[in-house]
Design a protein around this motif. Structure first.
Motif, PDB file in Angstrom:
ATOM      1  N   PHE A  33      17.465  44.382 -41.066  1.00 26.82           N
ATOM      2  CA  PHE A  33      18.216  45.665 -40.702  1.00 26.82           C
ATOM      3  C   PHE A  33      18.979  44.443 -39.512  1.00 26.82           C
ATOM      4  O   PHE A  33      19.718  44.711 -39.366  1.00 26.82           O
ATOM      5  CB  PHE A  33      18.310  45.980 -40.722  1.00 26.82           C
ATOM      6  CG  PHE A  33      17.801  46.442 -42.320  1.00 26.82           C
ATOM      7  CD1 PHE A  33      17.631  45.920 -43.255  1.00 26.82           C
ATOM      8  CD2 PHE A  33      17.479  48.283 -42.182  1.00 26.82           C
ATOM      9  CE1 PHE A  33      17.507  46.652 -44.221  1.00 26.82           C
ATOM     10  CE2 PHE A  33      17.392  48.804 -43.676  1.00 26.82           C
ATOM     11  CZ  PHE A  33      17.135  47.809 -44.175  1.00 26.82           C
ATOM     12  N   ASP A  46      22.445  43.168 -38.118  1.00 23.58           N
ATOM     13  CA  ASP A  46      23.116  43.945 -36.978  1.00 23.58           C
ATOM     14  C   ASP A  46      23.657  43.593 -35.724  1.00 23.58           C
ATOM     15  O   ASP A  46      24.896  43.464 -35.186  1.00 23.58           O
ATOM     16  CB  ASP A  46      22.861  45.736 -36.810  1.00 23.58           C
ATOM     17  CG  ASP A  46      22.698  46.320 -37.866  1.00 23.58           C
ATOM     18  OD1 ASP A  46      22.911  45.705 -38.818  1.00 23.58           O
ATOM     19  OD2 ASP A  46      21.783  47.237 -38.361  1.00 23.58           O
ATOM     20  N   GLU A 102      22.627  51.448 -31.083  1.00 22.05           N
ATOM     21  CA  GLU A 102      22.085  51.342 -32.736  1.00 22.05           C
ATOM     22  C   GLU A 102      20.200  51.964 -32.642  1.00 22.05           C
ATOM     23  O   GLU A 102      19.600  51.450 -31.778  1.00 22.05           O
ATOM     24  CB  GLU A 102      21.289  50.400 -33.448  1.00 22.05           C
ATOM     25  CG  GLU A 102      23.266  50.342 -34.250  1.00 22.05           C
ATOM     26  CD  GLU A 102      23.528  49.160 -35.327  1.00 22.05           C
ATOM     27  OE1 GLU A 102      23.660  48.683 -35.584  1.00 22.05           O
ATOM     28  OE2 GLU A 102      21.474  48.452 -35.939  1.00 22.05           O
ATOM     29  N   LEU A 161      17.288  52.475 -34.151  1.00 25.20           N
ATOM     30  CA  LEU A 161      15.985  52.191 -35.678  1.00 25.20           C
ATOM     31  C   LEU A 161      15.218  52.664 -35.060  1.00 25.20           C
ATOM     32  O   LEU A 161      14.253  51.931 -35.053  1.00 25.20           O
ATOM     33  CB  LEU A 161      16.637  50.865 -35.318  1.00 25.20           C
ATOM     34  CG  LEU A 161      17.853  51.155 -36.695  1.00 25.20           C
ATOM     35  CD1 LEU A 161      18.930  50.935 -35.637  1.00 25.20           C
ATOM     36  CD2 LEU A 161      17.711  49.741 -37.669  1.00 25.20           C
ATOM     37  N   PHE A 197      17.364  61.685 -34.624  1.00 20.73           N
ATOM     38  CA  PHE A 197      18.202  62.490 -33.091  1.00 20.73           C
ATOM     39  C   PHE A 197      16.962  63.931 -31.943  1.00 20.73           C
ATOM     40  O   PHE A 197      17.933  63.699 -31.421  1.00 20.73           O
ATOM     41  CB  PHE A 197      18.280  63.695 -34.421  1.00 20.73           C
ATOM     42  CG  PHE A 197      19.586  63.398 -35.393  1.00 20.73           C
ATOM     43  CD1 PHE A 197      20.712  63.740 -35.167  1.00 20.73           C
ATOM     44  CD2 PHE A 197      19.318  63.038 -36.612  1.00 20.73           C
ATOM     45  CE1 PHE A 197      21.819  63.546 -36.216  1.00 20.73           C
ATOM     46  CE2 PHE A 197      20.379  62.896 -37.149  1.00 20.73           C
ATOM     47  CZ  PHE A 197      21.405  63.150 -36.869  1.00 20.73           C
ATOM     48  N   ILE A 228      27.112  55.736 -31.303  1.00 20.57           N
ATOM     49  CA  ILE A 228      25.860  55.888 -31.258  1.00 20.57           C
ATOM     50  C   ILE A 228      25.496  56.027 -32.334  1.00 20.57           C
ATOM     51  O   ILE A 228      25.616  57.018 -33.345  1.00 20.57           O
ATOM     52  CB  ILE A 228      24.968  57.408 -30.862  1.00 20.57           C
ATOM     53  CG1 ILE A 228      25.553  57.012 -29.340  1.00 20.57           C
ATOM     54  CG2 ILE A 228      23.482  57.211 -30.225  1.00 20.57           C
ATOM     55  CD1 ILE A 228      24.675  58.646 -28.811  1.00 20.57           C
ATOM     56  N   PHE A 229      24.501  55.258 -33.068  1.00 24.18           N
ATOM     57  CA  PHE A 229      24.246  55.023 -34.855  1.00 24.18           C
ATOM     58  C   PHE A 229      22.811  55.726 -34.163  1.00 24.18           C
ATOM     59  O   PHE A 229      22.092  54.287 -34.502  1.00 24.18           O
ATOM     60  CB  PHE A 229      24.688  53.566 -35.488  1.00 24.18           C
ATOM     61  CG  PHE A 229      26.482  53.191 -34.733  1.00 24.18           C
ATOM     62  CD1 PHE A 229      26.956  52.839 -33.537  1.00 24.18           C
ATOM     63  CD2 PHE A 229      26.926  53.171 -36.327  1.00 24.18           C
ATOM     64  CE1 PHE A 229      27.641  52.682 -33.339  1.00 24.18           C
ATOM     65  CE2 PHE A 229      28.433  52.785 -35.871  1.00 24.18           C
ATOM     66  CZ  PHE A 229      28.590  52.446 -34.583  1.00 24.18           C
ATOM     67  N   LEU A 230      23.008  56.279 -35.606  1.00 24.44           N
ATOM     68  CA  LEU A 230      21.143  56.954 -35.994  1.00 24.44           C
ATOM     69  C   LEU A 230      20.974  56.120 -37.495  1.00 24.44           C
ATOM     70  O   LEU A 230      21.202  56.550 -38.292  1.00 24.44           O
ATOM     71  CB  LEU A 230      21.562  58.501 -35.701  1.00 24.44           C
ATOM     72  CG  LEU A 230      21.889  58.239 -34.188  1.00 24.44           C
ATOM     73  CD1 LEU A 230      22.576  60.505 -34.867  1.00 24.44           C
ATOM     74  CD2 LEU A 230      20.966  59.053 -33.021  1.00 24.44           C
ATOM     75  N   SER A 264      18.297  53.757 -40.058  1.00 22.91           N
ATOM     76  CA  SER A 264      18.475  52.497 -40.510  1.00 22.91           C
ATOM     77  C   SER A 264      19.936  52.032 -41.254  1.00 22.91           C
ATOM     78  O   SER A 264      20.330  51.340 -41.982  1.00 22.91           O
ATOM     79  CB  SER A 264      16.927  52.467 -41.234  1.00 22.91           C
ATOM     80  OG  SER A 264      15.577  52.289 -40.549  1.00 22.91           O
ATOM     81  N   TYR A 265      19.892  53.498 -41.565  1.00 20.82           N
ATOM     82  CA  TYR A 265      20.928  53.971 -42.504  1.00 20.82           C
ATOM     83  C   TYR A 265      22.793  53.749 -42.056  1.00 20.82           C
ATOM     84  O   TYR A 265      23.370  53.724 -42.963  1.00 20.82           O
ATOM     85  CB  TYR A 265      21.046  53.894 -44.173  1.00 20.82           C
ATOM     86  CG  TYR A 265      20.315  53.451 -44.445  1.00 20.82           C
ATOM     87  CD1 TYR A 265      20.649  52.346 -45.899  1.00 20.82           C
ATOM     88  CD2 TYR A 265      18.857  53.852 -44.600  1.00 20.82           C
ATOM     89  CE1 TYR A 265      19.202  51.175 -46.439  1.00 20.82           C
ATOM     90  CE2 TYR A 265      17.822  53.133 -45.564  1.00 20.82           C
ATOM     91  CZ  TYR A 265      17.944  51.961 -46.375  1.00 20.82           C
ATOM     92  OH  TYR A 265      17.248  51.354 -47.004  1.00 20.82           O
ATOM     93  N   SER A 266      23.301  53.748 -40.931  1.00 20.50           N
ATOM     94  CA  SER A 266      24.302  53.388 -39.852  1.00 20.50           C
ATOM     95  C   SER A 266      24.495  53.074 -39.234  1.00 20.50           C
ATOM     96  O   SER A 266      24.585  52.887 -38.261  1.00 20.50           O
ATOM     97  CB  SER A 266      24.141  55.020 -38.936  1.00 20.50           C
ATOM     98  OG  SER A 266      23.448  56.211 -40.014  1.00 20.50           O
ATOM     99  N   PRO A 267      24.695  51.437 -40.015  1.00 20.77           N
ATOM    100  CA  PRO A 267      25.445  50.662 -39.065  1.00 20.77           C
ATOM    101  C   PRO A 267      26.052  49.980 -38.688  1.00 20.77           C
ATOM    102  O   PRO A 267      27.441  51.315 -39.341  1.00 20.77           O
ATOM    103  CB  PRO A 267      24.691  49.087 -40.006  1.00 20.77           C
ATOM    104  CG  PRO A 267      25.507  49.855 -40.832  1.00 20.77           C
ATOM    105  CD  PRO A 267      25.287  50.742 -41.357  1.00 20.77           C
ATOM    106  N   GLU A 268      26.620  49.115 -37.286  1.00 20.56           N
ATOM    107  CA  GLU A 268      27.823  49.475 -36.537  1.00 20.56           C
ATOM    108  C   GLU A 268      28.716  48.986 -37.428  1.00 20.56           C
ATOM    109  O   GLU A 268      29.843  50.121 -37.013  1.00 20.56           O
ATOM    110  CB  GLU A 268      27.176  48.706 -35.528  1.00 20.56           C
ATOM    111  CG  GLU A 268      28.845  48.418 -34.866  1.00 20.56           C
ATOM    112  CD  GLU A 268      29.805  47.565 -35.119  1.00 20.56           C
ATOM    113  OE1 GLU A 268      30.472  47.634 -34.424  1.00 20.56           O
ATOM    114  OE2 GLU A 268      29.666  46.814 -36.157  1.00 20.56           O
TER     115      GLU A 268
END
Lengths: 424, 424
Positions: free
Chosen positions: A247, A251, A326, A328, A333, A345-347, A349-353
């Motif tokens: 991942f 990314d 990101e 990871l 949170f 801000i991507f929080l 493993s499943y919020s890729p850019e």
């Protein structure tokens, strides 16, 4: 991809100073001439520069309703649906940004407040050629529309066939752009600023562009407002050994493929994890269509930085102030409080850019080149302005009049004091 | 003071274009040299320019605690009290501007939001000499403090005695400025941008200054953020024959005394009222200490414009987009909806503009030169920035993954698509 220690300060500096254009003076001179010619000659100058730079001789600068309808028919129906769904997500998110006008009362009859009004006319620049992204049209136009801007004019350079890509026209239509003009470069910025026979002047210009567009925007800043001047894209990932190396590598590469100057950084406390991400990057890179660009970007501006602790990772990330961050880590949170400077801000493993680039709703026009230290994603606030409201009645003013007069005396502004005195 | 018809378009244009500095290129060259020298030589360059421009040879650039304490003892106690009371009003108003971080949930487990963080380090420019206004210190520093800025550095040129006016130091202390430096001009802007041995770099610079300061701010914009570049002051009053001519005349003059380029306009449907205000202006002008300045301003940039209707008055006022707008009509709140572009709106007969300059609470740093069309009073929003927050869980991403991948294909960014694909 380099693996380096956080102590390697020199390396970090080279990242941070990667967008110095040496030939900037030469460009500025050209831009000055273009701006002056458009201000003086209007449409004629636009046609002249379009022939010179875009190699097409146009009859009309304005895109007709017919051209837009035709484009809508040329675009795949499935893509129209995706555009529509993205629009709804973007609209929903930006509606939450809307500020209300407000007021409060105090003393006998004092009313103080702040009125929010939309900017009346806004211009959106959309690059041409390969960098003509329909997603950017949505991201620039929808916040303006949500804010209540009454007229949105889009400018974009035509292809050699004198046309604009149907996907761009479709995105413009879907997001509520009012007028579309076939003109790009510094000449388009000049037209939006000064106005021409066909193009009405606007009060604010947003949207990315090449170096000519960026310098032109800088020059007209003050006459009109502009958004931030976007630099090359950046991603910073904070991950530990519990994250999936595949991942993280994918990314990092999703930024690297944008541009040779794009910057992809992983910050991790684990050397072991760093090594496996490095291998993954090399592996995935081989299969990428935009391999050459991504490889150069990773070589020059890619790095995996080893830190002593997660705490230190955030300190470094705040210093970098990345466009995309990101996180990871488990329970991501819990780390939000540590983020001071970041565009988005991507929080987890499943919020890729790329989720944010196209679809989730938040804007993809984000501060780059460390400007997240002082600026924000494009949003509704960029398309409104505030007016203060002050209302006192006689009694209220009478109570404080001597203090104000005293203050005006201290600043040597007698006329200011008179304006109070004359009322009593 | 001229009384003109609204049809006199040419006259109006001359107002609107009154801040063209012809010698701007020459100034820019000087500013470039100053910026470069400070970037290279640091404190040494600051001392050099301070000797050259402020005619004083300093030992220390930083103002000591002792100097501040001494200033507090020199300032009249009554003035300290007024400063303190003004501070409380300004603080109360600006607290209402504070935006909260927010988030919302959708679908199974999506969280989207916006985090508000203060800018970490901010610089405030305060002019020296006669234009050193303690009220400006309050207006610039308090919103930053309310926003949560952790370090506020103030720069201001010293007098020939190497000192800063005690009123300025007192205002800085009261409003919570953290560090004060004796340096002005373009060199101060350079120091705040690049940092020197004594001055840490900041992320944003606000505050008014002379043309050198304004041009320097423009040049560093992008490396740091800046507030709007302030032009000469403006007032626009909309009044009918029910208003008091003395009030209107005094308020026009309170702007005119600022600066020969200041602009004072009355818009009224009544020729009779126009004539009596004109007489009042001439009367009151005679008694003003700053008569010479005010007279030139009124002659060149003062006007009473006769309109056919109140409706037309607001149309014109929105076109002028004045820094200060006074509405001296009965039931002034009823006209708020007609105001589209104005920095601050003063309602009714007992809310004269100087009330806002010093005391009421709203900021007196306001957009000038028609920039109220796209910009706002200085406020808390100028000292915060936003970060978008995106959180999806696996299920949420899975539902939309094909749409995002389709979108990335349309934009030719395969690496973006991979970052989604690799997760499934």
């Amino acid at each position: 991809m380099k693996i380096i220690e956080i102590k390697d300060n020199q390396f970090l500096q080279s990242f941070l100073n990667r967008n110095n254009y040496e030939e900037i003076e030469e460009i500025d001179e050209k831009v000055d001439k273009i701006l002056a010619k458009v201000e003086k000659e209007g449409d004629q100058a636009l046609l002249f520069f379009t022939e010179q730079f875009d190699h097409v001789s146009l009859q009309n600068i304005k895109v007709t309703e017919k051209e837009i309808e035709q484009a809508l028919q040329e675009v795949e129906e499935d893509f129209l649906k995706v555009l529509q769904e993205a629009k709804e997500n973007i609209w929903q998110f930006h509606q939450k940004q809307m500020q209300n006008s407000w007021f409060f009362n105090k003393e006998e009859s004092i009313t103080l407040g702040q009125k929010i009004s939309p900017i009346e006319r806004v211009g959106i620049y959309v690059p041409g050629g390969k960098a003509a992204y329909p997603s950017t049209v949505l991201m620039d136009a929808i916040p303006a529309k949500v804010a209540g801007v009454s007229s949105i004019s889009m400018v974009t350079p035509p292809g050699k066939d004198g046309k604009i890509h149907p996907n761009i026209l479709a995105a413009a239509k879907i997001s509520g752009v009012d007028e579309i003009y076939k003109v790009g470069g510094a000449q388009a910025i000049a037209a939006l600023t000064f106005g021409t026979e066909s193009i009405k002047p606007v009060s604010k210009i947003v949207g990315p562009g090449n170096i000519f567009v960026a310098r032109a925007k800088r020059k007209v800043f003050g006459y009109v407002d502009i958004d931030m001047i976007a630099g090359p894209s950046e991603i910073c990932i904070i991950a530990d050994e519990k994250a999936k190396q595949e991942f993280v590598a994918a990314d990092l590469l999703s930024q690297a493929e944008h541009d040779e100057l794009a910057c992809s950084i992983l910050i991790t406390p684990s050397l072991e994890f760093a090594k496996s991400v490095k291998r993954q990057v090399e592996e995935q890179l081989k299969q990428l269509k935009r391999k050459e660009i991504a490889q150069k970007s990773i070589e020059n501006y890619g790095a995996i930085i080893i830190v002593d602790s997660i705490e230190q990772a955030f300190t470094l990330s705040n210093e970098i102030a990345p466009e995309h961050l990101e996180i990871l880590l488990e329970n991501p949170f819990a780390y939000l409080s540590k983020v001071k400077n970041a565009g988005a801000i991507f929080l987890g493993s499943y919020s890729p850019e790329p989720l944010g680039d196209y679809f989730a709703g938040p804007n993809h026009t984000l501060p780059t080149s460390r400007t997240a230290k002082f600026s924000s994603p494009l949003g509704v606030d960029d398309f409104i302005k505030k007016s203060s409201i002050i209302y006192y009645k006689k009694n209220d003013l009478e109570k404080v009049k001597d203090k104000i007069i005293f203050f005006t005396e201290k600043e040597g502004l007698e006329g200011h004091g008179n304006s109070i005195k004359v009322r009593f």
